[in-house]
Scaffold this motif. Sequence first.
Motif, mmCIF file in Angstrom:
data_model
loop_
_atom_site.group_PDB
_atom_site.id
_atom_site.type_symbol
_atom_site.label_atom_id
_atom_site.label_comp_id
_atom_site.label_asym_id
_atom_site.label_seq_id
_atom_site.Cartn_x
_atom_site.Cartn_y
_atom_site.Cartn_z
ATOM 1 N N HIS A 60 46.285 46.619 43.994
ATOM 2 C CA HIS A 60 45.812 46.037 45.632
ATOM 3 C C HIS A 60 44.026 46.162 46.164
ATOM 4 O O HIS A 60 43.957 47.448 45.828
ATOM 5 C CB HIS A 60 47.084 45.904 46.235
ATOM 6 N N MET A 85 46.827 41.738 46.658
ATOM 7 C CA MET A 85 46.984 42.266 45.604
ATOM 8 C C MET A 85 45.693 41.457 44.950
ATOM 9 O O MET A 85 45.068 40.375 44.639
ATOM 10 C CB MET A 85 47.817 41.255 45.064
ATOM 11 N N ALA A 109 47.483 41.615 38.725
ATOM 12 C CA ALA A 109 48.740 42.268 39.060
ATOM 13 C C ALA A 109 49.751 41.745 38.540
ATOM 14 O O ALA A 109 49.767 40.399 38.056
ATOM 15 C CB ALA A 109 48.734 42.220 41.088
ATOM 16 N N THR A 130 54.887 42.225 45.123
ATOM 17 C CA THR A 130 53.528 43.233 45.714
ATOM 18 C C THR A 130 54.168 44.473 44.562
ATOM 19 O O THR A 130 53.571 45.507 44.692
ATOM 20 C CB THR A 130 53.057 43.141 46.601
#
Length: 308
Positions: A219, A191, A195, A280
């Motif tokens: 990412h 990432m 993020a 994520t």
Amino acid sequence: MRRHLITSLFALVLALPALAAGKTVSDAQGRQLVVPDSPRRIVALSELDLDAALALGIKPVGATLGRGQGGMPRYLGQASAGIAPVGQFASPVLDKVLALQPDLILAGGLPDPQLLAQLEKIAPVAISYQLGEDWQTALQRIGTLTGRSAQAQLALASYQQQATALRQRLGKAAGARVSVVRWNPQGPAYMLRDAFASRVLADVGLQRPAGQDQPGIAHSPPLSMESLQRIDGDWLFIGTLAASGPASDALAAAQQNPAFRQLAAVRQGHMAAVDGSLWTSLGGPLAARALLAELEQHLLAGNAKPRS
């Protein structure tokens, strides 16, 4: 005849749904729209919208599925039970949205003008965040859009209190370089600096490894096993979006690879397999607080173990 016509018209008016009181607000693109003072039938078209609505005490009637998943973001657990799915992430099915009779559609950062125009024929549509905007700003805007500004401020204060407490307790883990990785069927991707998880890490004073400290909200491209050192750090948190499937199988196979086992974080017991829909993806206050709790669990325990 005239009396009959008046009576019929009066009956028709009574049969129409009462118009909810409304207010004029601006969304993330500066678009002016009229929304109900207290919308009751919200459809959420992004993970952040869904997370924020639940945190504000609103249960949407519908939502798109979590990206890469067959259901709502799995970190939400039972909090999302009973919410009708209206399609894949960023691809709502108009008929499913229409059937829910929403009074407000939270469209996340949806960039498709044609889709927005179609949705606006169903209900007021609000762009709730700009791409790259932090979740805290988005939460405050969603609070305004839904008439829950006070609840949004309480949610932010609760998060900030939890982050400050963790930062003060990190001890030897303070300033650690934390690698956050989404494992895909094609391989691992770390990432980037902006993020969601990276911003939560920054709030508690944790850093990203130098090779991962690059601008961006998403990412990296998938890395080959020959480039595996690029995912290393003082701590390594790896997740897949879905709990099972090709990505999960690829991660399980990689963990048996000698190159994976030679990563410093793995050798030191500082690797944890986590929920990729939490770590994520793009979350709101519920995800941020859950991520803080997992950081505390692993970093303060001093020995992160992979989860089965």
